[in-house]
Design a protein around this motif. Structure first.
Motif, PDB file in Angstrom:
ATOM      1  N   HIS A  19      17.765 -21.548  31.895  1.00  0.00           N
ATOM      2  CA  HIS A  19      18.535 -21.072  33.052  1.00  0.00           C
ATOM      3  C   HIS A  19      19.060 -19.662  32.806  1.00  0.00           C
ATOM      4  O   HIS A  19      19.135 -18.853  33.750  1.00  0.00           O
ATOM      5  CB  HIS A  19      19.689 -22.020  33.351  1.00  0.00           C
ATOM      6  CG  HIS A  19      19.266 -23.318  33.969  1.00  0.00           C
ATOM      7  ND1 HIS A  19      18.634 -23.395  35.193  1.00  0.00           N
ATOM      8  CD2 HIS A  19      19.373 -24.595  33.534  1.00  0.00           C
ATOM      9  CE1 HIS A  19      18.378 -24.658  35.488  1.00  0.00           C
ATOM     10  NE2 HIS A  19      18.816 -25.412  34.489  1.00  0.00           N
ATOM     11  N   MET A  20      19.431 -19.350  31.570  1.00  0.00           N
ATOM     12  CA  MET A  20      19.892 -18.006  31.252  1.00  0.00           C
ATOM     13  C   MET A  20      18.768 -16.993  31.481  1.00  0.00           C
ATOM     14  O   MET A  20      18.990 -15.925  32.068  1.00  0.00           O
ATOM     15  CB  MET A  20      20.376 -17.938  29.805  1.00  0.00           C
ATOM     16  CG  MET A  20      21.665 -18.697  29.550  1.00  0.00           C
ATOM     17  SD  MET A  20      22.121 -18.736  27.793  1.00  0.00           S
ATOM     18  CE  MET A  20      22.429 -17.003  27.488  1.00  0.00           C
ATOM     19  N   ALA A  21      17.578 -17.334  31.026  1.00  0.00           N
ATOM     20  CA  ALA A  21      16.443 -16.435  31.224  1.00  0.00           C
ATOM     21  C   ALA A  21      16.129 -16.274  32.711  1.00  0.00           C
ATOM     22  O   ALA A  21      15.857 -15.162  33.185  1.00  0.00           O
ATOM     23  CB  ALA A  21      15.220 -16.963  30.474  1.00  0.00           C
ATOM     24  N   ALA A  22      16.184 -17.388  33.457  1.00  0.00           N
ATOM     25  CA  ALA A  22      15.902 -17.336  34.897  1.00  0.00           C
ATOM     26  C   ALA A  22      16.928 -16.494  35.642  1.00  0.00           C
ATOM     27  O   ALA A  22      16.609 -15.899  36.682  1.00  0.00           O
ATOM     28  CB  ALA A  22      15.867 -18.755  35.462  1.00  0.00           C
ATOM     29  N   ALA A  23      18.154 -16.439  35.112  1.00  0.00           N
ATOM     30  CA  ALA A  23      19.200 -15.634  35.733  1.00  0.00           C
ATOM     31  C   ALA A  23      19.052 -14.154  35.427  1.00  0.00           C
ATOM     32  O   ALA A  23      19.807 -13.332  35.955  1.00  0.00           O
ATOM     33  CB  ALA A  23      20.576 -16.128  35.273  1.00  0.00           C
ATOM     34  N   GLY A  24      18.104 -13.811  34.576  1.00  0.00           N
ATOM     35  CA  GLY A  24      17.832 -12.415  34.286  1.00  0.00           C
ATOM     36  C   GLY A  24      18.376 -11.903  32.967  1.00  0.00           C
ATOM     37  O   GLY A  24      18.221 -10.724  32.643  1.00  0.00           O
ATOM     38  N   HIS A  25      19.007 -12.773  32.186  1.00  0.00           N
ATOM     39  CA  HIS A  25      19.515 -12.349  30.881  1.00  0.00           C
ATOM     40  C   HIS A  25      18.362 -12.188  29.893  1.00  0.00           C
ATOM     41  O   HIS A  25      17.336 -12.884  29.981  1.00  0.00           O
ATOM     42  CB  HIS A  25      20.516 -13.373  30.343  1.00  0.00           C
ATOM     43  CG  HIS A  25      21.715 -13.549  31.219  1.00  0.00           C
ATOM     44  ND1 HIS A  25      22.620 -12.540  31.449  1.00  0.00           N
ATOM     45  CD2 HIS A  25      22.157 -14.624  31.934  1.00  0.00           C
ATOM     46  CE1 HIS A  25      23.573 -12.979  32.261  1.00  0.00           C
ATOM     47  NE2 HIS A  25      23.315 -14.240  32.576  1.00  0.00           N
ATOM     48  N   GLU A  26      18.530 -11.289  28.959  1.00  0.00           N
ATOM     49  CA  GLU A  26      17.552 -11.091  27.886  1.00  0.00           C
ATOM     50  C   GLU A  26      17.891 -12.077  26.772  1.00  0.00           C
ATOM     51  O   GLU A  26      18.943 -11.962  26.148  1.00  0.00           O
ATOM     52  CB  GLU A  26      17.623  -9.655  27.378  1.00  0.00           C
ATOM     53  CG  GLU A  26      16.620  -9.325  26.292  1.00  0.00           C
ATOM     54  CD  GLU A  26      16.775  -7.900  25.777  1.00  0.00           C
ATOM     55  OE1 GLU A  26      16.349  -7.643  24.626  1.00  0.00           O
ATOM     56  OE2 GLU A  26      17.350  -7.055  26.499  1.00  0.00           O
ATOM     57  N   VAL A  27      17.031 -13.061  26.534  1.00  0.00           N
ATOM     58  CA  VAL A  27      17.375 -14.177  25.657  1.00  0.00           C
ATOM     59  C   VAL A  27      16.450 -14.231  24.436  1.00  0.00           C
ATOM     60  O   VAL A  27      15.221 -14.225  24.566  1.00  0.00           O
ATOM     61  CB  VAL A  27      17.304 -15.529  26.409  1.00  0.00           C
ATOM     62  CG1 VAL A  27      17.749 -16.667  25.503  1.00  0.00           C
ATOM     63  CG2 VAL A  27      18.163 -15.488  27.670  1.00  0.00           C
ATOM     64  N   THR A  28      17.077 -14.300  23.257  1.00  0.00           N
ATOM     65  CA  THR A  28      16.360 -14.584  22.011  1.00  0.00           C
ATOM     66  C   THR A  28      16.792 -15.958  21.541  1.00  0.00           C
ATOM     67  O   THR A  28      17.993 -16.239  21.487  1.00  0.00           O
ATOM     68  CB  THR A  28      16.690 -13.546  20.926  1.00  0.00           C
ATOM     69  OG1 THR A  28      16.278 -12.249  21.377  1.00  0.00           O
ATOM     70  CG2 THR A  28      15.969 -13.868  19.625  1.00  0.00           C
ATOM     71  N   VAL A  29      15.850 -16.826  21.205  1.00  0.00           N
ATOM     72  CA  VAL A  29      16.177 -18.196  20.837  1.00  0.00           C
ATOM     73  C   VAL A  29      15.906 -18.448  19.356  1.00  0.00           C
ATOM     74  O   VAL A  29      15.038 -17.822  18.745  1.00  0.00           O
ATOM     75  CB  VAL A  29      15.404 -19.222  21.686  1.00  0.00           C
ATOM     76  CG1 VAL A  29      15.796 -19.109  23.152  1.00  0.00           C
ATOM     77  CG2 VAL A  29      13.894 -19.060  21.520  1.00  0.00           C
ATOM     78  N   TYR A  30      16.683 -19.378  18.818  1.00  0.00           N
ATOM     79  CA  TYR A  30      16.449 -19.889  17.463  1.00  0.00           C
ATOM     80  C   TYR A  30      16.507 -21.404  17.521  1.00  0.00           C
ATOM     81  O   TYR A  30      17.374 -21.993  18.177  1.00  0.00           O
ATOM     82  CB  TYR A  30      17.513 -19.391  16.479  1.00  0.00           C
ATOM     83  CG  TYR A  30      17.547 -20.222  15.208  1.00  0.00           C
ATOM     84  CD1 TYR A  30      16.605 -20.021  14.198  1.00  0.00           C
ATOM     85  CD2 TYR A  30      18.472 -21.257  15.060  1.00  0.00           C
ATOM     86  CE1 TYR A  30      16.600 -20.812  13.068  1.00  0.00           C
ATOM     87  CE2 TYR A  30      18.472 -22.056  13.926  1.00  0.00           C
ATOM     88  CZ  TYR A  30      17.535 -21.834  12.931  1.00  0.00           C
ATOM     89  OH  TYR A  30      17.526 -22.631  11.824  1.00  0.00           O
ATOM     90  N   ASN A  31      15.585 -22.037  16.809  1.00  0.00           N
ATOM     91  CA  ASN A  31      15.624 -23.489  16.657  1.00  0.00           C
ATOM     92  C   ASN A  31      15.168 -23.830  15.249  1.00  0.00           C
ATOM     93  O   ASN A  31      14.289 -23.165  14.684  1.00  0.00           O
ATOM     94  CB  ASN A  31      14.711 -24.176  17.678  1.00  0.00           C
ATOM     95  CG  ASN A  31      14.975 -25.671  17.748  1.00  0.00           C
ATOM     96  OD1 ASN A  31      16.045 -26.099  18.169  1.00  0.00           O
ATOM     97  ND2 ASN A  31      14.013 -26.482  17.339  1.00  0.00           N
ATOM     98  N   ARG A  32      15.787 -24.847  14.668  1.00  0.00           N
ATOM     99  CA  ARG A  32      15.448 -25.246  13.303  1.00  0.00           C
ATOM    100  C   ARG A  32      13.967 -25.558  13.174  1.00  0.00           C
ATOM    101  O   ARG A  32      13.333 -25.220  12.180  1.00  0.00           O
ATOM    102  CB  ARG A  32      16.316 -26.444  12.894  1.00  0.00           C
ATOM    103  CG  ARG A  32      16.220 -26.832  11.442  1.00  0.00           C
ATOM    104  CD  ARG A  32      17.381 -27.709  11.045  1.00  0.00           C
ATOM    105  NE  ARG A  32      17.606 -28.814  11.986  1.00  0.00           N
ATOM    106  CZ  ARG A  32      18.663 -29.610  11.947  1.00  0.00           C
ATOM    107  NH1 ARG A  32      19.600 -29.441  11.033  1.00  0.00           N
ATOM    108  NH2 ARG A  32      18.794 -30.590  12.824  1.00  0.00           N
ATOM    109  N   THR A  33      13.402 -26.222  14.194  1.00  0.00           N
ATOM    110  CA  THR A  33      11.957 -26.451  14.246  1.00  0.00           C
ATOM    111  C   THR A  33      11.347 -25.328  15.075  1.00  0.00           C
ATOM    112  O   THR A  33      11.528 -25.282  16.298  1.00  0.00           O
ATOM    113  CB  THR A  33      11.638 -27.819  14.884  1.00  0.00           C
ATOM    114  OG1 THR A  33      12.313 -28.842  14.152  1.00  0.00           O
ATOM    115  CG2 THR A  33      10.143 -28.081  14.890  1.00  0.00           C
ATOM    116  N   ALA A  34      10.632 -24.433  14.425  1.00  0.00           N
ATOM    117  CA  ALA A  34      10.154 -23.222  15.089  1.00  0.00           C
ATOM    118  C   ALA A  34       9.212 -23.517  16.253  1.00  0.00           C
ATOM    119  O   ALA A  34       9.157 -22.756  17.216  1.00  0.00           O
ATOM    120  CB  ALA A  34       9.464 -22.322  14.069  1.00  0.00           C
TER     121      ALA A  34
END
Length: 290
Positions: A19-34
């Motif tokens: 939803h953050m990306a859809a709202a136009g924010h520039e998003v970098t994600v991290y997850n323990r399982t790549a």
């Protein structure tokens, strides 16, 4: 639009970051399982990072939604933690349900580093996250909250600051305390209707619009009657949350007799193999144990 990071792509975090990306924010994600992060980037664009620190570098807002106190410490602290990559004036928003103790611990570290910290646990479950309709209860400094609220709005139907650091977590405890007793009452009512030989669906149609009505009744009674428990917040996670509630009650001198009892009922559900069933599975315990 803001430059953001999102740490933790579980059943809640994955759609929230979307939803953050859809709202136009520039998003970098991290997850323990790549692999989960790779899938998210393929669906939503943005970037992925191999560590929380690298995800947080240059971000104005860093959101986290992980599992428990230790998970939260792991993504915040240490050489690869988000705090070590955040610049002064950036704001960390924690959507994990954790103890108010770890919240205040991390708040103190963040402030020492010149970073804002908002505790912001959520209610609404997986469906709320997927539909961008979460209720977000927040604690922290008012200026930090005011800056974070427009970003949180990407996945919230209601967002409110309750008070200083830790107040959001304490509000979430109240939420879970209320749900525990309510679901047990609903389970008893539906099980009683069955034993008494009357149609549970007809009963809910009549009483659902009156004083007995609730979100749980409207959204869970049919699956409860159909013996289906794959539609919401898992028992294992509820017990984690109730343990926090009970520990805090002991610290504060609050009395939670019904909550303590329902927690033990959920323990029975776990023993039945229902740790991943949703919380409405209390009715299955009643049918098994009486």
């Amino acid at each position: 639009m803001a430059k953001c990071a999102f740490l933790g792509l579980g059943v809640m975090g994955y759609p929230m970051a979307g939803h953050m990306a859809a709202a136009g924010h520039e998003v970098t994600v991290y997850n323990r399982t790549a692999a989960k992060a790779e899938k998210w980037v393929a669906e939503h664009g943005g970037k992925m990072a191999p560590t929380p620190r690298e995800a947080a570098e240059g971000a104005e807002f860093v959101m986290a939604c992980v599992g428990n106190d230790d998970d939260l410490r792991a993504v915040c602290l240490g050489a690869s933690g988000a705090f070590s990559g955040m610049t002064e004036s950036a704001i960390f928003v924690d959507h994990t349900t954790v103890s108010s103790m770890v919240t205040q611990e991390l708040y103190a570290v963040a402030k020492k580093n010149g970073v804002g910290f908002v505790d912001a646990p959520v209610s609404g479950g997986q469906a709320g996250a997927e539909n961008g309709q979460l209720v977000v209860m927040c604690g922290g400094d008012a200026p930090d909250y005011a800056m974070a609220e427009p970003v949180i709005d990407a996945y919230a139907k209601l967002c409110k600051r309750i008070g200083d650091s830790g107040a959001g977590q304490k509000c979430k405890m109240v939420n879970q305390i209320c749900i525990a007793g309510l679901v047990q009452g609903l389970s008893e009512g539906l099980a009683f209707a069955e034993k008494a030989g009357i149609d549970g669906r007809a009963v809910v149609e009549v009483i659902g619009g009156g004083a007995a009505g609730s979100w749980q009744m409207v959204n869970r009674y049919e699956t409860m009657l159909d013996d289906k428990f794959e539609h919401g917040f898992a028992v294992d996670w509820m017990r984690k949350d109730l343990a926090i509630c009970l520990a805090t009650a002991e610290e504060t001198g609050a009395a939670l007799p019904v909550t303590a009892l329902v927690d033990q009922f959920y323990k029975d559900v776990q023993a039945m193999g229902g740790g991943r069933w949703d919380t409405s599975s209390l009715i299955k315990r009643l049918k098994s144990f009486g």
